[in-house]
Each structure stands twice: as C-alpha cells, then as structure tokens.
Design a protein around this motif. Structure first.
Motif, short mmCIF file in Angstrom:
data_model
loop_
_atom_site.label_atom_id
_atom_site.label_comp_id
_atom_site.label_asym_id
_atom_site.label_seq_id
_atom_site.Cartn_x
_atom_site.Cartn_y
_atom_site.Cartn_z
N GLU A 175 3.16 3.17 -4.66
CA GLU A 175 2.17 3.51 -5.68
C GLU A 175 2.35 2.72 -6.97
O GLU A 175 1.42 2.59 -7.76
CB GLU A 175 2.22 5.01 -5.98
N GLU A 176 3.57 2.22 -7.20
CA GLU A 176 3.84 1.47 -8.42
C GLU A 176 3.48 -0.01 -8.29
O GLU A 176 3.46 -0.74 -9.28
CB GLU A 176 5.34 1.59 -8.77
N GLU A 221 1.00 -2.82 -8.01
CA GLU A 221 -0.43 -3.05 -8.30
C GLU A 221 -0.86 -4.48 -7.98
O GLU A 221 -1.82 -4.99 -8.55
CB GLU A 221 -0.71 -2.71 -9.76
N THR A 254 0.81 -1.22 0.00
CA THR A 254 0.00 0.00 0.00
C THR A 254 0.85 1.27 0.00
O THR A 254 0.39 2.32 -0.45
CB THR A 254 -0.94 0.02 1.22
N TYR A 299 -8.01 0.27 0.58
CA TYR A 299 -7.22 0.37 -0.66
C TYR A 299 -7.88 -0.44 -1.77
O TYR A 299 -8.44 -1.52 -1.52
CB TYR A 299 -5.78 -0.12 -0.43
#
Length: 334
Positions: free
Chosen positions: A226-227, A229, A223, A256
């Motif tokens: 940001e990269e 996924e 979390t 999230y």
C-alpha cells in the motif's frame, strides 16, 4: 643342468617381474577408477545462457579442482562433498533439487503453467525477477534452460512456472512428457531486478510472450504494498488475442489505480472482434518505433524501462528507446 645359484637368481628375477606387473595392473586399475570419478565438462546444451552465478561451468571448475585435490592425495573421501542433486526441496544455486509437479494447466496451444510443491508452508524466497534453471535429458543429452517463476517470491507451499514448448526444442521434448506427480530438478536462484518501492516514478514494462514472467512478481509486489505508489505501464506483445496468457490475472492487475496494461497483437488486423474491454488498450501490428513514442508520451512520469523477450525483441526495443531519448542507464533487460 643349471647351478643352484643360477636357479635362485632366475627365480628372484621372475618374482620381481611378477610383482612389478602386479603393481602396474594395480596402478592401472587405480588410475581407471580415478578417471571414472573425474567430472565431465558440460556441453553447450547444458548452459542455459542466462548469466547464472555460478554458471554450470563454474560448478564444473569447482568440482574439477576438488577432484584434482583428492586424486593428488589419493583420498576419495574428499569427493564426498560433491552433490549433484538433492531431494530436500531446498533450492540451491550449486546443486539440482527435486520438486514434484502438483498441477499442469494448458494456457494456449503451446504454453503451459506448471505448479510445483514446496514442503509445508515453505517458500522459495526469491528476489523480484530472479530465474531458476531446469535440467532435462533428451536422447541421452543433458539440457538446461532458465525460467522465471510467475508466482510471488514469498508464495508459500508452491511455485509456478510459465513455459512455452517449441516443436523442435530439445527441452520442450522433455517438458511435454511431464505429468502431475513427476519429479523435476531445478537449481538457483539467479539474476533478478533490484527493485525498491518508490525508487522510480514509473516503470514501463515491455514483454514479448513468456517475457511476461519476470514482470508479474514485480507487479504483484507493487500492488501488495500500500505504501508503493509507483506507476506501471505494462506492454504485452502477442501474435493474437487467443494467445494472450493469464488474462484473468492481467485484468485484475489492471484494476489498480497505478497499473495500465496495453496489448500489441502482431497478427491481428482489426479490433472489432475483440471483447470491448480490450479494444481501448490494444494495438494491432508490431511494437515499432512510432508506437513506442506514443506509449512513452502517454507515461505519467519519465519511466524506467524493463525489457524481456527474444534477443531480437530486446535489441529492437533498446534501439527504439534510444531513438526516443531513453538512455541505457534507464533500462534493464532480463
């Protein structure tokens, strides 16, 4: 009356025997000193069973070899390399280091969250899922157990550990005496899960009780990036709703977009009394083979599975996964 030559001969023999007896006492005392310095072989209770490298038995073998070299050379200065514990607040896999308890929080009737101080803004710099080994003493018996910090591996100035105390547990007797300001000895880190962002399309985490601990740093790492996924489905198994640990943290993580959290409550019979925000993602009863297939079918991608719980829980989960077509090379057991 004895002759002078005989008397001199007698005195010479007497002195030689006296010197020999003195040498024997000296050798005996010297041997006693070396035996007192010999490392003691660990008892089974001192091994945490976590597969540590080095294990406490590895440390013992290293110290024993060091002692044997020193004794062979009759040079005790060679033992100065030996370190049993340290107070420099730097975690080390070979020696125990003292850390001060900064806070104690009771989460349930038998589970506690302990925070330990680190000097300045230093960090343990743990890899994801790594555990550390605690040393305690109860009635003169040394005990060691492995625990996984739940704080992020790069947390600065502190680390936190989740511990469940058992009524008859030796280590639990020691832990129950802890209070703020106490110094506690740890060594490590060991183990860990070799996680790489986006390596797996989805992680399925199966955690029973404090088996939640190694999952949390991995979740927080995902979390925070940001990269990354990676989808995550976390399944938490507890007896009742009241015994779920860290509800606020888990609720925050569930917000999230790529994180789902399910609860399986073995001793609950109805969802009606649960808060409405939990009812949709909670199951009653045990996590069995049928429920495992349901959860697997709900995964968005074919998952890589992480498992942590009691030996029985780990065996059951592995068996259910195999029956559902998940092979061993797609699973990791802490």
């Amino acid at each position: 009356m004895p002759r002078a030559g005989s008397l001199l001969s007698y005195m010479s023999v007497f002195k030689a025997r006296l010197k020999s007896a003195h040498n024997q006492r000296t050798m005996s005392g010297n041997e006693h000193d070396w035996l007192a310095l010999k490392p003691q072989e660990p008892s089974p209770s001192q091994c945490c069973g976590g597969g540590c490298k080095p294990c406490i038995y590895d440390v013992y073998e290293k110290e024993l070899a060091q002692w044997e070299r020193a004794k062979a050379k009759q040079d005790k200065s060679l033992l100065m390399e030996k370190k049993e514990q340290s107070n420099n607040s730097e975690l080390n896999p070979d020696t125990f280091t003292a850390f001060s308890i900064s806070s104690v929080e009771q989460l349930t009737e038998d589970t506690y969250q302990y925070r330990f101080e680190l000097p300045g803004n230093s960090s343990l710099c743990l890899s994801l899922g790594q555990h550390i080994v605690l040393r305690g003493a109860v009635n003169g018996l040394e005990v060691q157990r492995a625990y996984t910090p739940i704080s992020p591996g790069n947390a600065e100035g502190y680390f936190e550990v989740l511990i469940k105390c058992y009524e008859a547990g030796l280590m639990s007797q020691y832990i129950k005496t802890w209070k703020k300001g106490d110094m506690v000895f740890w060594r490590g880190p060991f183990g860990g899960f070799p996680y790489r962002p986006n390596k797996h399309g989805e992680l399925l985490m199966l955690a029973s009780g404090t088996g939640l601990a190694p999952m949390l740093p991995i979740l927080q790492s995902i979390t925070d990036d940001e990269e990354d996924e990676t989808f995550v489905t976390l399944v938490c198994c507890f007896p009742t709703f009241d015994k779920i640990y860290l509800k606020p943290l888990l609720q925050d993580l569930a917000r999230y977009w790529n994180i789902r959290i399910f609860y399986v409550l073995s001793q609950e019979t109805s969802l009606e009394k649960l808060p409405w925000s939990y009812q949709e993602n909670t199951y009653t009863g045990r996590l069995n083979e049928g429920l495992m297939k349901t959860i697997l079918n709900s995964c968005r991608r074919r998952p890589f599975v992480l498992i942590c719980g009691s030996p029985v829980f780990n065996e059951d989960m592995s068996r259910y996964l195999k029956a559902a077509g998940i092979e061993e090379d797609s699973c990791f057991v802490f």
